[in-house]
Design a protein around this motif. Structure first.
Motif, PDB file in Angstrom:
ATOM      1  N   LEU A   4     -57.725  44.738  56.182  1.00  0.00           N
ATOM      2  CA  LEU A   4     -56.332  44.837  57.188  1.00  0.00           C
ATOM      3  C   LEU A   4     -56.194  43.853  58.351  1.00  0.00           C
ATOM      4  O   LEU A   4     -55.157  43.308  58.262  1.00  0.00           O
ATOM      5  N   GLU A   8     -53.362  41.041  58.319  1.00  0.00           N
ATOM      6  CA  GLU A   8     -52.279  41.298  59.400  1.00  0.00           C
ATOM      7  C   GLU A   8     -52.252  39.786  60.142  1.00  0.00           C
ATOM      8  O   GLU A   8     -51.218  39.261  60.478  1.00  0.00           O
ATOM      9  N   ARG A  11     -50.256  37.420  58.205  1.00  0.00           N
ATOM     10  CA  ARG A  11     -48.926  37.889  57.929  1.00  0.00           C
ATOM     11  C   ARG A  11     -48.357  37.530  59.182  1.00  0.00           C
ATOM     12  O   ARG A  11     -47.184  36.728  59.104  1.00  0.00           O
ATOM     13  N   ARG A  12     -48.780  37.455  60.286  1.00  0.00           N
ATOM     14  CA  ARG A  12     -48.377  37.237  61.658  1.00  0.00           C
ATOM     15  C   ARG A  12     -47.906  35.589  61.458  1.00  0.00           C
ATOM     16  O   ARG A  12     -47.104  35.068  62.090  1.00  0.00           O
ATOM     17  N   HIS A  57     -44.083  40.326  55.044  1.00  0.00           N
ATOM     18  CA  HIS A  57     -44.485  42.023  55.124  1.00  0.00           C
ATOM     19  C   HIS A  57     -45.836  42.015  54.586  1.00  0.00           C
ATOM     20  O   HIS A  57     -46.538  41.319  53.821  1.00  0.00           O
ATOM     21  N   ARG A  58     -46.463  43.331  55.084  1.00  0.00           N
ATOM     22  CA  ARG A  58     -47.718  43.565  54.506  1.00  0.00           C
ATOM     23  C   ARG A  58     -47.907  45.085  54.302  1.00  0.00           C
ATOM     24  O   ARG A  58     -47.149  45.804  54.839  1.00  0.00           O
ATOM     25  N   LEU A  63     -49.694  40.982  50.781  1.00  0.00           N
ATOM     26  CA  LEU A  63     -48.696  40.282  51.543  1.00  0.00           C
ATOM     27  C   LEU A  63     -47.315  39.832  50.565  1.00  0.00           C
ATOM     28  O   LEU A  63     -47.486  39.855  49.344  1.00  0.00           O
ATOM     29  N   ASP A 150     -49.592  52.097  60.867  1.00  0.00           N
ATOM     30  CA  ASP A 150     -48.401  52.440  60.465  1.00  0.00           C
ATOM     31  C   ASP A 150     -47.794  53.388  61.163  1.00  0.00           C
ATOM     32  O   ASP A 150     -48.456  54.562  60.979  1.00  0.00           O
ATOM     33  N   GLY A 181     -55.688  49.164  53.359  1.00  0.00           N
ATOM     34  CA  GLY A 181     -56.096  48.502  54.393  1.00  0.00           C
ATOM     35  C   GLY A 181     -57.675  48.426  54.742  1.00  0.00           C
ATOM     36  O   GLY A 181     -58.227  47.404  55.299  1.00  0.00           O
ATOM     37  N   LEU A 225     -58.099  43.726  65.111  1.00  0.00           N
ATOM     38  CA  LEU A 225     -56.897  42.864  65.147  1.00  0.00           C
ATOM     39  C   LEU A 225     -56.713  42.140  66.473  1.00  0.00           C
ATOM     40  O   LEU A 225     -56.183  41.093  66.508  1.00  0.00           O
TER      41      LEU A 225
END
Length: 291
Positions: A4, A8, A11-12, A57-58, A63, A150, A181, A225
């Motif tokens: 995850l 992520e 994704r960013r 999006h994820r 993704l 989330d 994730g 993260l």
DNA sequence: CTTCGCACCTGTTGGC
DNA sequence: TGCCAACAGGTGCGAA
């Protein structure tokens, strides 16, 4: 595999560097990269050419980038990506030499940086498929559970579902239909934080133990993260090719024979589900055999 | 239905 | 130096 935090981070990067741009051309360099696109590589290319990618999006480790509405497709569609064990999505200047394992290249109408899918082991892949209402989740991802970071993650439902399972807790953590994730690194790190051995039977966990486990999962995913993810080598990088720094903070994963950060006992490696598991034999004693 | 084992790939590493 | 087994962050599928 990227888990995850690593996904992520990607994704960013896509959100920042790719969203809002219109695809000029697509090259598929290896058929396995689009094997999930059953209509074939030519259809994959045609489905994306001239289309604008609106966002990134994820869900779990998947993704997807929705395509802007278009007369040619009455329902929304999206470019779906999974990095598998070794996939990378890189945003690079066209002059950059092709990577050895370049599987697909996307160029854009603005003439700026390309998007490249690079994947040594080819377990990852790309597919274009329907995504209801444009921003809706593609059906292929519907079975992937919400991840614990989330806000809509349902903790009571997860707790009940976990305790209803008849399996070992590490297997359950890796089951993407139960919790999204989490992979091998963060499963081990979460179990260490919760002082649970991965072989503990899920149907014997107390609610308090599940709460501790979730605290462990959330904290380790959040911290990883914040560090840009875990990179042992150049295989796990953001869209600009940069590594994350969380590997310095791993307590048990890959730390066989090193001291447990909590009690100093040597970390042990065990074979589990045909892969490696790492734990502290003192903080995380093996469960007693079932009677 | 749930649970489990394995196939799917390429590359690196370490022991002999 | 070579060879070969073991291993690497995941998922989907078929079988029981």
């Amino acid at each position: 595999m990227p888990e995850l935090p690593e996904v992520e981070v990607v994704r960013r990067g896509l959100e920042r560097w790719v969203a809002g741009r219109t695809v000029a051309a697509v090259e598929v360099h290896h058929p396995r990269a689009v094997r999930r696109h059953l209509e074939g590589a030519d259809d994959f290319t045609a489905a994306l050419t001239g289309r604008t990618l609106t966002a990134a999006h994820r869900r779990g480790k998947y993704l997807w980038m929705p395509l802007a509405e278009d007369d040619s497709s009455p329902t929304g569609r999206a470019l779906v990506a999974h990095l598998g064990m070794s996939g990378q999505l890189l945003v690079e200047k066209p002059a950059q030499p092709d990577e050895t394992h370049l599987r697909a290249r996307f160029t854009f109408t603005d003439g700026g940086r390309e998007l490249r899918f690079v994947d040594q082991r080819t377990f990852g892949g790309l597919v274009v498929e329907d995504a209801p209402d444009g921003e809706g989740i593609p059906p292929r991802l519907a079975h992937i559970a919400i991840d614990p970071l989330d806000p809509s993650f349902d903790e009571p439902a997860f707790t009940a579902a976990l305790r209803r399972r008849h399996t070992e807790v590490k297997r359950a953590l890796l089951d993407q239909t139960l919790i999204g994730g989490v992979g091998n690194i963060y499963a081990d790190e979460s179990l260490w934080r919760a002082r649970l051995h991965g072989a503990r039977p899920t149907d014997r966990l107390t609610r308090a133990q599940v709460a501790d486990l979730l605290d462990g999962v959330r904290s380790v995913l959040g911290e990883a993260l914040a560090q840009g993810g875990t990179s042992f080598d150049s295989l796990y990088v953001d869209v600009n090719g940069r590594s994350g720094y969380f590997s310095r903070f791993l307590a048990v994963y890959g730390q066989a024979d090193r001291p447990c950060p909590r009690c100093g006992t040597a970390i042990v490696r065990e074979s589990f589900m045909n892969r490696s598991s790492y734990s502290c034999p003192r903080c995380q004693p093996r469960p007693r055999a079932r009677r």
